[in-house]
Design a protein around this motif. Structure first.
Motif, short mmCIF file in Angstrom:
data_model
loop_
_atom_site.label_atom_id
_atom_site.label_comp_id
_atom_site.label_asym_id
_atom_site.label_seq_id
_atom_site.Cartn_x
_atom_site.Cartn_y
_atom_site.Cartn_z
N ASP A 81 61.50 61.51 -35.89
CA ASP A 81 62.85 61.05 -35.56
C ASP A 81 63.23 61.54 -34.15
N THR A 82 63.54 60.60 -33.26
CA THR A 82 63.84 61.01 -31.88
C THR A 82 65.07 61.92 -31.79
N GLU A 83 66.00 61.85 -32.75
CA GLU A 83 67.19 62.72 -32.72
C GLU A 83 66.81 64.19 -32.86
N LEU A 84 65.58 64.46 -33.33
CA LEU A 84 65.14 65.85 -33.52
C LEU A 84 64.77 66.54 -32.21
N VAL A 85 64.58 65.77 -31.15
CA VAL A 85 64.29 66.41 -29.86
C VAL A 85 65.48 67.28 -29.45
N ARG A 86 66.69 66.73 -29.59
CA ARG A 86 67.89 67.54 -29.27
C ARG A 86 67.99 68.76 -30.19
N GLU A 87 67.68 68.59 -31.47
CA GLU A 87 67.75 69.71 -32.42
C GLU A 87 66.80 70.83 -32.00
N PHE A 88 65.60 70.46 -31.57
CA PHE A 88 64.63 71.45 -31.12
C PHE A 88 65.17 72.20 -29.89
N PHE A 89 65.68 71.43 -28.90
CA PHE A 89 66.17 72.06 -27.68
C PHE A 89 67.38 72.96 -27.96
N GLN A 90 68.27 72.54 -28.87
CA GLN A 90 69.43 73.37 -29.20
C GLN A 90 68.98 74.67 -29.86
N ALA A 91 68.05 74.55 -30.82
CA ALA A 91 67.55 75.75 -31.52
C ALA A 91 66.85 76.68 -30.53
N PHE A 92 66.05 76.13 -29.63
CA PHE A 92 65.34 76.95 -28.65
C PHE A 92 66.31 77.65 -27.71
N ALA A 93 67.22 76.88 -27.09
CA ALA A 93 68.15 77.46 -26.12
C ALA A 93 69.01 78.54 -26.76
N SER A 94 69.48 78.30 -27.99
CA SER A 94 70.33 79.26 -28.68
C SER A 94 69.61 80.57 -28.96
N ASN A 95 68.33 80.49 -29.33
CA ASN A 95 67.60 81.67 -29.75
C ASN A 95 66.83 82.36 -28.63
N ALA A 96 66.50 81.61 -27.57
CA ALA A 96 65.91 82.24 -26.39
C ALA A 96 67.01 82.81 -25.50
N ALA A 97 68.25 82.45 -25.80
CA ALA A 97 69.43 82.85 -25.03
C ALA A 97 69.28 82.46 -23.56
N VAL A 98 69.00 81.17 -23.37
CA VAL A 98 68.90 80.63 -22.01
C VAL A 98 69.93 79.53 -21.82
N THR A 99 70.30 79.33 -20.57
CA THR A 99 71.14 78.20 -20.20
C THR A 99 70.20 77.08 -19.77
N LEU A 100 70.28 75.95 -20.46
CA LEU A 100 69.30 74.89 -20.28
C LEU A 100 70.00 73.54 -20.12
N HIS A 101 69.72 72.87 -19.01
CA HIS A 101 70.27 71.54 -18.75
C HIS A 101 69.12 70.54 -18.70
N VAL A 102 69.17 69.55 -19.58
CA VAL A 102 68.13 68.53 -19.64
C VAL A 102 68.80 67.17 -19.47
N GLU A 103 68.36 66.41 -18.48
CA GLU A 103 68.93 65.07 -18.28
C GLU A 103 67.83 64.10 -17.91
N THR A 104 67.68 63.05 -18.71
CA THR A 104 66.75 62.00 -18.37
C THR A 104 67.47 61.00 -17.48
N LEU A 105 67.08 60.94 -16.24
CA LEU A 105 67.77 60.10 -15.26
C LEU A 105 67.53 58.63 -15.55
N TYR A 106 66.31 58.28 -15.95
CA TYR A 106 65.99 56.93 -16.42
C TYR A 106 64.66 56.99 -17.16
#
Ligand SMILES: [Mn+2]
Length: 197
Positions: free
Chosen positions: A130-155
């Protein structure tokens, strides 16, 4: 040695994962989800982290718990392996092209968890994933690695390419941000004198 191992067990998943931040890009991890294994392999290779472990998840339910919990445990392992973050470069940003897709990833190993995720997928599925799980993975990673993470697909037009560009972008940004800054190898890269406290 910037290594750490985390074991996390719930009613939904059991994850044992070790990370070496100064590895060669080996990934010996099987989640039972083919596409997630592919993305983790790319992450390890392009970050030059060694990832090893076992994952047992409630895949009969769906892929959500397993994907999210691998993100949680990977985040915790990276954070623990970083220790007091002495000498790291801390900031990194990359533009990761994947054929027609271009994704920008900016990272601050700040000790403060925050995710901005501006990526959408033209399809709901990549194979069974499920492609919606990519965001779930990034949220879980950023929250637990305690990093500030900006991801933007320009196109981008292909969901497989978009997902890969996000994971490779994260990998390349991590590789640069955890690298030891030779000019400040003994210093904590913060005017506060500490990160993540
Ligand atoms: Mn691929």
């Amino acid at each position: 040695m910037r290594r750490a191992e985390i074991v996390r067990e719930t009613k939904e998943t059991k994850v044992r994962l070790s990370v070496d931040l100064d590895g060669t890009g080996v990934c010996a991890l099987s989640t039972g989800i083919g596409f997630l294994d592919h993305l983790l392999d790319l992450l390890a290779r392009h970050a030059r982290f060694d990832l090893r472990g076992e994952v047992e998840g409630d895949l009969h339910v769906d892929f959500h718990h397993t994907t999210e919990d691998v993100g949680i445990v990977l985040g915790q392992a990276v954070r623990r392996a970083l220790g007091d973050m002495r000498g790291i470069t801390r900031y990194a940003d990359v533009h990761l092209p994947m054929d027609e897709t271009l994704t920008r990833v900016a990272l601050d190993i700040s000790g403060r968890p925050f995710l901005v995720f501006r990526t959408s997928f033209p399809t709901q599925k990549i194979g069974l994933f499920d492609t919606e799980l990519v965001r779930e993975f990034f949220q879980a990673f950023a929250s637990n690695a305690a990093v500030t993470l900006h991801v933007e697909t320009l196109y981008g037009e292909n969901s497989h390419h978009i997902a890969e560009s996000c994971f490779k972008g994260l990998a390349r940004a991590l590789r640069a941000a955890v690298a030891i800054d030779p000019a400040a190898a003994e210093q904590i890269p913060s005017t506060k004198g500490a990160l993540g406290v």
